[in-house]
Scaffold this motif. Structure first.
Motif, mmCIF file in Angstrom:
data_model
loop_
_atom_site.group_PDB
_atom_site.id
_atom_site.type_symbol
_atom_site.label_atom_id
_atom_site.label_comp_id
_atom_site.label_asym_id
_atom_site.label_seq_id
_atom_site.Cartn_x
_atom_site.Cartn_y
_atom_site.Cartn_z
ATOM 1 N N LEU A 249 0.823 -1.218 0.000
ATOM 2 C CA LEU A 249 0.000 0.000 0.000
ATOM 3 C C LEU A 249 0.856 1.266 0.000
ATOM 4 C CD1 LEU A 249 -2.780 -1.107 2.549
ATOM 5 C CD2 LEU A 249 -2.972 -0.894 0.052
ATOM 6 N N ALA A 250 1.988 1.223 0.731
ATOM 7 C CA ALA A 250 2.880 2.387 0.761
ATOM 8 C C ALA A 250 3.492 2.641 -0.617
ATOM 9 C CB ALA A 250 3.984 2.180 1.798
ATOM 10 N N LEU A 251 3.908 1.568 -1.292
ATOM 11 C CA LEU A 251 4.450 1.731 -2.657
ATOM 12 C C LEU A 251 3.371 2.217 -3.623
ATOM 13 C CD1 LEU A 251 6.781 -1.390 -3.008
ATOM 14 C CD2 LEU A 251 7.466 1.000 -2.836
ATOM 15 N N LEU A 252 2.118 1.732 -3.393
ATOM 16 C CA LEU A 252 1.025 2.205 -4.251
ATOM 17 C C LEU A 252 0.796 3.695 -4.051
ATOM 18 C CD1 LEU A 252 -1.281 1.584 -6.214
ATOM 19 C CD2 LEU A 252 -2.714 1.053 -4.230
ATOM 20 N N ALA A 253 0.818 4.133 -2.803
ATOM 21 C CA ALA A 253 0.640 5.555 -2.519
ATOM 22 C C ALA A 253 1.792 6.375 -3.107
ATOM 23 C CB ALA A 253 0.553 5.781 -1.012
ATOM 24 N N TYR A 254 3.015 5.822 -3.001
ATOM 25 C CA TYR A 254 4.181 6.499 -3.576
ATOM 26 C C TYR A 254 4.014 6.652 -5.085
ATOM 27 C CZ TYR A 254 9.027 7.225 -5.074
ATOM 28 O OH TYR A 254 10.159 7.714 -5.665
ATOM 29 N N SER A 255 3.607 5.579 -5.739
ATOM 30 C CA SER A 255 3.458 5.598 -7.185
ATOM 31 C C SER A 255 2.360 6.551 -7.616
ATOM 32 C CB SER A 255 3.170 4.187 -7.717
ATOM 33 O OG SER A 255 4.212 3.303 -7.373
ATOM 34 N N LEU A 256 1.205 6.499 -6.918
ATOM 35 C CA LEU A 256 0.100 7.385 -7.278
ATOM 36 C C LEU A 256 0.462 8.845 -7.038
ATOM 37 C CD1 LEU A 256 -2.980 5.393 -5.893
ATOM 38 C CD2 LEU A 256 -2.208 5.584 -8.260
ATOM 39 N N GLY A 257 1.282 9.091 -6.052
ATOM 40 C CA GLY A 257 1.698 10.467 -5.777
ATOM 41 C C GLY A 257 2.588 11.042 -6.865
ATOM 42 N N ASN A 258 3.224 10.158 -7.650
ATOM 43 C CA ASN A 258 4.091 10.612 -8.734
ATOM 44 C C ASN A 258 3.374 10.693 -10.078
ATOM 45 O OD1 ASN A 258 6.350 10.856 -7.108
ATOM 46 N ND2 ASN A 258 6.884 8.702 -7.344
ATOM 47 N N ILE A 259 2.094 10.327 -10.095
ATOM 48 C CA ILE A 259 1.338 10.350 -11.343
ATOM 49 C C ILE A 259 0.561 11.645 -11.425
ATOM 50 C CG2 ILE A 259 -0.520 9.274 -12.657
ATOM 51 C CD1 ILE A 259 0.291 6.605 -11.427
ATOM 52 N N LYS A 260 0.743 12.332 -12.494
ATOM 53 C CA LYS A 260 -0.020 13.551 -12.733
ATOM 54 C C LYS A 260 -0.792 13.365 -14.028
ATOM 55 C CE LYS A 260 0.238 18.549 -13.229
ATOM 56 N NZ LYS A 260 1.105 19.732 -13.310
ATOM 57 N N VAL A 261 -2.085 13.272 -13.913
ATOM 58 C CA VAL A 261 -2.925 13.067 -15.078
ATOM 59 C C VAL A 261 -3.209 14.410 -15.738
ATOM 60 C CG1 VAL A 261 -5.139 12.213 -15.906
ATOM 61 C CG2 VAL A 261 -3.956 11.041 -14.041
ATOM 62 N N ILE A 262 -2.963 14.486 -17.015
ATOM 63 C CA ILE A 262 -3.199 15.712 -17.764
ATOM 64 C C ILE A 262 -4.317 15.471 -18.763
ATOM 65 C CG2 ILE A 262 -2.148 17.408 -19.303
ATOM 66 C CD1 ILE A 262 0.522 16.722 -18.136
ATOM 67 N N THR A 263 -5.335 16.291 -18.716
ATOM 68 C CA THR A 263 -6.454 16.146 -19.632
ATOM 69 C C THR A 263 -6.058 16.624 -21.022
ATOM 70 O OG1 THR A 263 -7.301 18.327 -19.109
ATOM 71 C CG2 THR A 263 -8.068 16.504 -17.741
ATOM 72 N N VAL A 264 -6.894 16.285 -21.991
ATOM 73 C CA VAL A 264 -6.636 16.692 -23.372
ATOM 74 C C VAL A 264 -6.594 18.210 -23.478
ATOM 75 C CG1 VAL A 264 -7.545 16.629 -25.721
ATOM 76 C CG2 VAL A 264 -7.662 14.594 -24.286
ATOM 77 N N GLU A 265 -7.464 18.880 -22.706
ATOM 78 C CA GLU A 265 -7.486 20.340 -22.746
ATOM 79 C C GLU A 265 -6.168 20.919 -22.242
ATOM 80 O OE1 GLU A 265 -9.816 18.443 -21.541
ATOM 81 O OE2 GLU A 265 -11.498 18.795 -22.921
ATOM 82 N N GLU A 266 -5.603 20.295 -21.187
ATOM 83 C CA GLU A 266 -4.328 20.768 -20.658
ATOM 84 C C GLU A 266 -3.197 20.543 -21.662
ATOM 85 O OE1 GLU A 266 -4.331 20.336 -15.904
ATOM 86 O OE2 GLU A 266 -4.661 18.476 -16.992
ATOM 87 N N VAL A 267 -3.234 19.379 -22.318
ATOM 88 C CA VAL A 267 -2.225 19.089 -23.336
ATOM 89 C C VAL A 267 -2.314 20.100 -24.466
ATOM 90 C CG1 VAL A 267 -1.487 17.426 -25.071
ATOM 91 C CG2 VAL A 267 -2.119 16.639 -22.788
#
Length: 635
Positions: A249-267
């Motif tokens: 769970l800690a590694l999952l939280a670490y990984s999710l914390g490094n993911i930044k989802v960018i929408t098509v509008e942002e791109v």
């Protein structure tokens, strides 16, 4: 985690359905594994921890290893990958040991568990040896002291109780070593956490620290059970399960914390920002820049480039290609197919571009392809750097070099030859005086010839000096009356002593040109050459009139013609080639005409030679000087 991923295009019902199916499959595996061992609760906990190890810990460690750019993070994740691989193998073997006849595999599982410490310790030691890590000495000393004391206590406790009845010797050794290795891992991790590390690395070390604290608790519980002091095996098993689930769970939280989802509008917005930045950089560049696609169609060009092409932004037609805008580039650039398949840049130095109403300009052109993320050529960039001023300097240097070579050649060869001639005649005269004591009438040539040679040298030096003064700008241009200048020249040659010379001057119209006092040198050389290169009587006719040239511009034309032996067509082509060191060596005898040509060209005119009677050079030569007229005579 950025939960706006739910709003991103592409996150649809089908993906959500896949996630639900995966969750149900995991739940089914948990239920299946729960019936393989005794005790429903412990079996479920153990099964969950097994799935966490295989489904979360190992894949997330691999993912973070390849996505991390920090070298220390990559080293730690590499160690964790090996830990989870060996642990997964140990879990599989442990489940096999549950079957009848395979209980001995339990000892293999214990041995593999000890091996999991090795890659992690190597990774921690590698990170701790980094030069940029600093820790206070007293902190390090305190950690080492506590670790040594803890290790001694555990070792003493295990040895003191190893002889109890029912004790598991292999288990005692295995779990004592495990606890000692736990202490080493905790000590190294604590030291690293207390150093000045960036946030991600400290967070990962905190996960390792908590994981091995739980591992220490579990190993102590199982050691107590192996010593046959208390029934603590299930406690250890439960803590092991908590440890694995926490790590996942800690590694999952670490990984999710490094993911930044960018929408098509942002791109789209970021892409637009990059495009605007590129457009500003191109537009503000002092260089002329054009970007075209692989077909040559212009995608972007700054005002400097359009100005060179003779275009303005409002008038530039759509779909214009770079070859249409700049035809000169099409003559020197390789085919676009070669640029799009090549890897390097193509450079042309000294590209001449001329537009109506503008003076010719010279540019250094560089063309190179740019590639997209797919590795294919996306566009071609063409850059023009104005080198007109530099080329003018280079051309002037070439002229100065040739003039310098000319001066050296004249002084080193022609003047020296004349000096040798003069010295030869004077030596003969000196010898004759020594033998006979006097010179007769027939010996006067022994003195006249040296005088002629020295006069020739003086004339060369005089002409060189005049040319240097003209080039240095010592003679300023001013309005000069051509008729007055010619009158002074012709008067000096009319009635020349010892020669039958007749000079006539016919001034059809008054002419005033922009020149200086050296204009008289031009006409003096032309008339003087007619006298010098003609034997016997000579008739020289000088005429002045006005003519119209290209564009309706008025010129003053001066002709100097004689009835001497004339100049052959072959000699006409070489007559003014005095400054060209490429074809023949300089000769002082022709330098006067060369000086005249240089001066006339500096005055903006031309000096040419023709036959006095067209088609028959034997009837004499005619020199023609053409100079621009001053239409508004300031006088």
């Amino acid at each position: 985690m950025d939960w706006r991923v739910m709003l991103a295009k592409g996150f649809n019902t089908f993906i959500l359905l896949l996630i639900v199916v995966q969750f149900l499959l995991l739940l089914g595996i948990i239920v299946l594994l729960s019936y393989l061992g005794s005790g429903l609760f412990m079996s479920i906990i153990t099964a969950v921890s097994t799935i966490t190890l295989v489904v979360l810990c190992l894949p997330l460690s691999v993912l973070q290893y390849f996505s991390s750019r920090d070298r220390k993070l990559k080293v730690l994740f590499a160690g964790l990958i090996m830990v989870f691989l060996i642990s997964s193998l140990a879990v599989i073997i442990w489940y096999l040991a549950e079957f009848p006849g395979y209980f001995w595999l339990t000892d293999v599982t214990k041995f593999l568990t000890l091996l999991t410490y090795l890659p992690l310790l190597v990774s921690l030691l590698a990170v701790s040896r980094a030069r940029d890590l600093k820790i206070e000495p007293y902190n390090k000393a305190a950690i080492v002291f506590l670790s040594v004391v803890s290790a001694l206590v555990v070792a003493f406790y295990a040895l003191a109780n190893a002889g109890r009845a029912g004790a598991d010797t292999f288990g005692i050794i295995n779990y004592t070593v495990s606890i000692l290795l736990d202490i080493v891992v905790l000590a190294l991790t604590s030291v690293l956490i207390l150093t000045h590390l960036q946030g991600k690395l400290r967070y990962l070390l905190s996960i390792i620290l908590i994981t091995y604290l739980l591992s220490t608790v579990a190993d102590v519980a199982v050691l107590i059970d192996s010593l046959n002091l208390y029934e603590a095996f299930d406690v250890g098993r439960f803590v092991y399960a908590i440890m694995i689930n926490f790590t996942g769970l800690a590694l999952l939280a670490y990984s999710l914390g490094n993911i930044k989802v960018i929408t098509v509008e942002e791109v789209s917005r970021k892409l637009n920002d990059v495009t605007l930045l590129m457009s500003d950089l191109v537009e503000q560049s002092p260089l002329a820049i054009c970007i075209c696609d692989t077909t040559g169609a212009i995608l972007m060009a700054n005002d400097r480039f359009l100005d060179i092409c003779g275009l303005s932004r409002p008038d530039a037609p759509g779909g214009l290609t770079v070859i249409q805008a700049l035809p000169e580039a099409g003559k020197v650039l390789p085919p676009l197919s070669r640029l799009t398949t090549g890897t390097g840049a193509f450079t042309v130095d000294g590209l001449r571009i001329e537009r109506a109403g503008k003076a010719p300009a010279y540019f250094r052109m560089k063309a190179f392809p740019t590639r997209g993320s797919d590795g294919l050529v996306a566009s071609i960039v063409i850059i023009l750097d104005d080198v007109t001023e530099r080329k003018a300097f280079e051309d002037q240097l070439v002229i100065e070099k040739k003039q310098t070579e000319l001066y050296v050649d004249l002084m080193g060869h022609d003047v020296n030859n004349m000096n040798q001639i003069a010295m030869g005649f004077l030596e003969i005269a000196e010898e004759k005086l020594r033998q006979e004591g006097r010179l007769g009438e027939d010996d006067l040539y022994l003195l006249s010839k040296p005088i002629e040679a020295l006069a020739h040298n003086s004339r060369i030096i005089y002409n060189i000096r005049k040319l240097q003064q003209e080039k240095a700008g010592e003679y300023r241009h001013k309005p000069v009356d051509v008729g007055e200048t010619l009158a002074g020249v012709t008067s000096r040659y009319s009635g020349l002593a010892g020669r039958d010379v007749r000079v006539s001057l016919c001034i059809g119209e008054d002419c005033t040109v922009m020149a200086n006092e050296l204009l008289g040198e031009v006409f003096d050389n032309l008339v003087g050459n007619a006298v010098k290169h003609t034997e016997g009587p000579v008739c020289i006719r000088v005429a002045v009139d006005k003519i119209s040239g290209a564009g309706g511009k008025d010129y003053c034309r001066v002709t100097v013609e004689d009835d001497g032996q004339g100049i052959t067509d072959e000699m006409k082509g070489k007559l003014f080639d005095r400054l060209s060191m490429d074809n023949k060596r300089a000769r002082g005898s022709g330098f006067g005409l060369c000086l005249s040509k240089i001066l006339v060209e500096d005055f903006g005119g031309r000096l040419e030679v023709e036959d006095r009677v067209q088609g028959d050079y034997t009837k004499g030569a005619k020199f023609v000087v053409t100079l621009p007229l001053i239409t508004d005579n300031p006088r």
